[in-house]
Design a protein around this motif. Structure first.
Motif, mmCIF file in Angstrom:
data_model
loop_
_atom_site.group_PDB
_atom_site.id
_atom_site.type_symbol
_atom_site.label_atom_id
_atom_site.label_comp_id
_atom_site.label_asym_id
_atom_site.label_seq_id
_atom_site.Cartn_x
_atom_site.Cartn_y
_atom_site.Cartn_z
ATOM 1 N N ILE A 359 0.862 -1.187 0.000
ATOM 2 C CA ILE A 359 0.000 0.000 0.000
ATOM 3 C C ILE A 359 0.893 1.229 0.000
ATOM 4 O O ILE A 359 2.070 1.166 0.380
ATOM 5 C CB ILE A 359 -0.963 0.024 1.220
ATOM 6 N N SER A 360 0.334 2.333 -0.429
ATOM 7 C CA SER A 360 1.124 3.559 -0.494
ATOM 8 C C SER A 360 1.343 4.134 0.900
ATOM 9 O O SER A 360 0.651 3.776 1.875
ATOM 10 C CB SER A 360 0.410 4.585 -1.378
ATOM 11 N N SER A 361 2.316 5.049 0.987
ATOM 12 C CA SER A 361 2.587 5.692 2.279
ATOM 13 C C SER A 361 1.403 6.508 2.746
ATOM 14 O O SER A 361 1.101 6.565 3.949
ATOM 15 C CB SER A 361 3.828 6.581 2.148
ATOM 16 N N GLY A 362 0.689 7.121 1.795
ATOM 17 C CA GLY A 362 -0.487 7.909 2.188
ATOM 18 C C GLY A 362 -1.565 7.037 2.802
ATOM 19 O O GLY A 362 -2.171 7.391 3.826
ATOM 20 N N GLU A 363 -1.822 5.883 2.185
ATOM 21 C CA GLU A 363 -2.847 4.995 2.741
ATOM 22 C C GLU A 363 -2.393 4.413 4.078
ATOM 23 O O GLU A 363 -3.187 4.253 5.009
ATOM 24 C CB GLU A 363 -3.128 3.865 1.739
ATOM 25 N N PHE A 364 -1.073 4.117 4.208
ATOM 26 C CA PHE A 364 -0.550 3.605 5.482
ATOM 27 C C PHE A 364 -0.736 4.636 6.586
ATOM 28 O O PHE A 364 -1.108 4.311 7.727
ATOM 29 C CB PHE A 364 0.918 3.246 5.306
ATOM 30 N N ARG A 365 -0.492 5.923 6.268
ATOM 31 C CA ARG A 365 -0.667 6.989 7.262
ATOM 32 C C ARG A 365 -2.117 7.111 7.709
ATOM 33 O O ARG A 365 -2.424 7.269 8.887
ATOM 34 C CB ARG A 365 -0.175 8.307 6.667
ATOM 35 N N GLN A 366 -3.067 6.973 6.737
ATOM 36 C CA GLN A 366 -4.474 7.057 7.097
ATOM 37 C C GLN A 366 -4.880 5.906 8.021
ATOM 38 O O GLN A 366 -5.659 6.086 8.968
ATOM 39 C CB GLN A 366 -5.322 7.037 5.821
ATOM 40 N N ARG A 367 -4.341 4.728 7.755
ATOM 41 C CA ARG A 367 -4.669 3.592 8.623
ATOM 42 C C ARG A 367 -4.126 3.802 10.036
ATOM 43 O O ARG A 367 -4.771 3.453 11.022
ATOM 44 C CB ARG A 367 -4.112 2.299 8.015
ATOM 45 N N MET A 368 -2.915 4.378 10.148
ATOM 46 C CA MET A 368 -2.350 4.638 11.475
ATOM 47 C C MET A 368 -3.163 5.681 12.228
ATOM 48 O O MET A 368 -3.342 5.590 13.445
ATOM 49 C CB MET A 368 -0.888 5.087 11.341
#
Length: 401
Positions: A359-368
């Protein structure tokens, strides 16, 4: 009294003579038919099932034969002999009585005596179609009673004689080798009556006779030059191939544009929304512990970010995690977990390195962010997380057991 027996005797003699004449005529008719059928069977009637040269073909009901003084019908029984009408049409009795002849659908050939068919002046129906008859068309002008003439699918050649075609209900000479101009009187017949005669021309066919006449008027004209076969590509083929190349070029261009947009969007997701950033160390010294040496080989120090999601990890540096003593606690299907002792901050951490999470870094940040919003006694909040193009880490406070 003496004259009466003499008159009776005379009448009896006359009657016997008439009977003898009738018998003689029947024999002549039978002999003519036997001769005709013998030629149809290549002079061997006995080879055909149901035929017997010692019997009358009409009264004995030969197989495939229906006949009498007026009718002669031979069905399709694959006869390959000779069609010789002389024995029929030169017989005075048959020539004036025979009105129907049908021998269609066999493989009969013609004899030199084929023109004798014109002597059967009483014929009203003649069907010799679908055979192998090779001859000129007979003189049908002597057969005034004939209305259907079926001679298609043979090998007739020569020109069509000029006749009174208005009397024919059916006239069919198609699929032969006839030539020349169709008579004017036959132009009212349907085109199907003359089809597939390559050298036949004139109405009702669409073939014009002018080209044939011009060829006959100039017999010494030089033959047309041979056509040279072009081995190269035609203009149409070149255009088609150019079209294929253009389509392929556009398809490749669209794929490249799509890949570029996708890469650009991925970089924008990595750079946007960073909550807090600390710069990692420029390089990592040798002699790292198991965590730093085993897990940090693919982490780029120049582009790595440590994003803090709770206040406890403020001031924590990425290079500090790399330098801190670490112990491998275990590996799972989604990554490895290490126990890291950060002496500078007086903290013992559990660092989970996630693998194969595309997954992209942006999507990873949203999940966090969503994970940090969960408040539950059985859900441990994260201290910090790390995300780059190659690595993703989640940092927790270490909990015994």
């Amino acid at each position: 009294m003496k004259q009466f027996p003499l008159a009776v005797t005379f009448l009896l003699l006359l009657l016997l003579l008439l009977l003898q004449l009738a018998k003689s005529e029947e024999n002549l008719v039978r002999d003519s038919l036997l001769d005709f059928f013998s030629k149809l069977s290549n002079n061997n009637n006995n080879t055909i099932s149901g035929w017997n040269s010692t019997s009358d073909p009409c009264t004995a009901k030969w197989r495939g034969v229906t006949c009498d003084k007026h009718l002669l019908h031979v069905q399709k029984i694959n006869l390959a002999g000779v069609f010789d009408p002389r024995t029929l049409c030169l017989s005075q009795s048959l020539s004036h009585s025979l009105s129907i002849i049908i021998v269609a659908g066999n493989s009969l050939r013609s004899s030199q005596n084929f023109p004798a068919i014109s002597n059967c002046s009483a014929l009203t129906y003649l069907d010799i179609s679908s055979n192998n008859i090779s001859a000129s068309l007979p003189d049908l002008s002597r057969m005034n009673a004939l209305t259907p003439f079926l001679a298609q699918q043979n090998n007739f050649s020569g020109e069509i004689p000029d006749l009174d075609f208005t009397r024919f209900r059916v006239f069919n000479v198609s699929h032969n080798r006839l030539s020349g101009l169709i008579p004017v009187g036959a132009r009212g017949l349907p085109p199907g009556s003359f089809l597939d005669n390559p050298e036949l021309c004139g109405p009702p066919l669409t073939e014009n006779c002018s080209s044939a006449a011009a060829a006959e008027s100039a017999p010494n004209a030089p033959p047309p030059p041979p056509q040279v076969k072009n081995e190269g590509l035609t203009n149409k083929q070149i255009l088609v191939y150019m079209g294929y190349v253009a389509i392929a070029f556009v398809a490749v261009l669209l794929v490249l544009i799509w890949l570029r947009k996708k890469a650009k969007k991925s970089r924008q997701g990595e750079d946007a929304g960073v909550e807090s950033v600390i710069k990692p160390a420029a390089e990592v010294k040798e002699g790292r512990n198991e965590y730093s040496s085993a897990e940090s080989g693919q982490m780029s120090a120049s582009a790595s970010l440590m994003v803090v999601v709770s206040g406890e990890g403020n001031g924590m540096r990425f290079d500090g995690l790399l330098k801190a003593p670490a112990e491998l606690l275990g590996r799972g299907s989604h990554g490895s977990v290490y126990k890291v002792v950060c002496e500078d901050h007086g903290m013992v951490l559990a660092v989970k390195r996630i693998k194969d999470w595309q997954i992209s870094s942006g999507e990873f940040r949203q999940r966090m962010k969503r994970l940090n919003q969960v408040k539950h006694t059985h859900v441990m909040p994260a201290v910090a997380y790390y995300s780059s193009g190659q690595e993703k880490l989640i940092v927790y406070e270490f909990q015994q057991n």
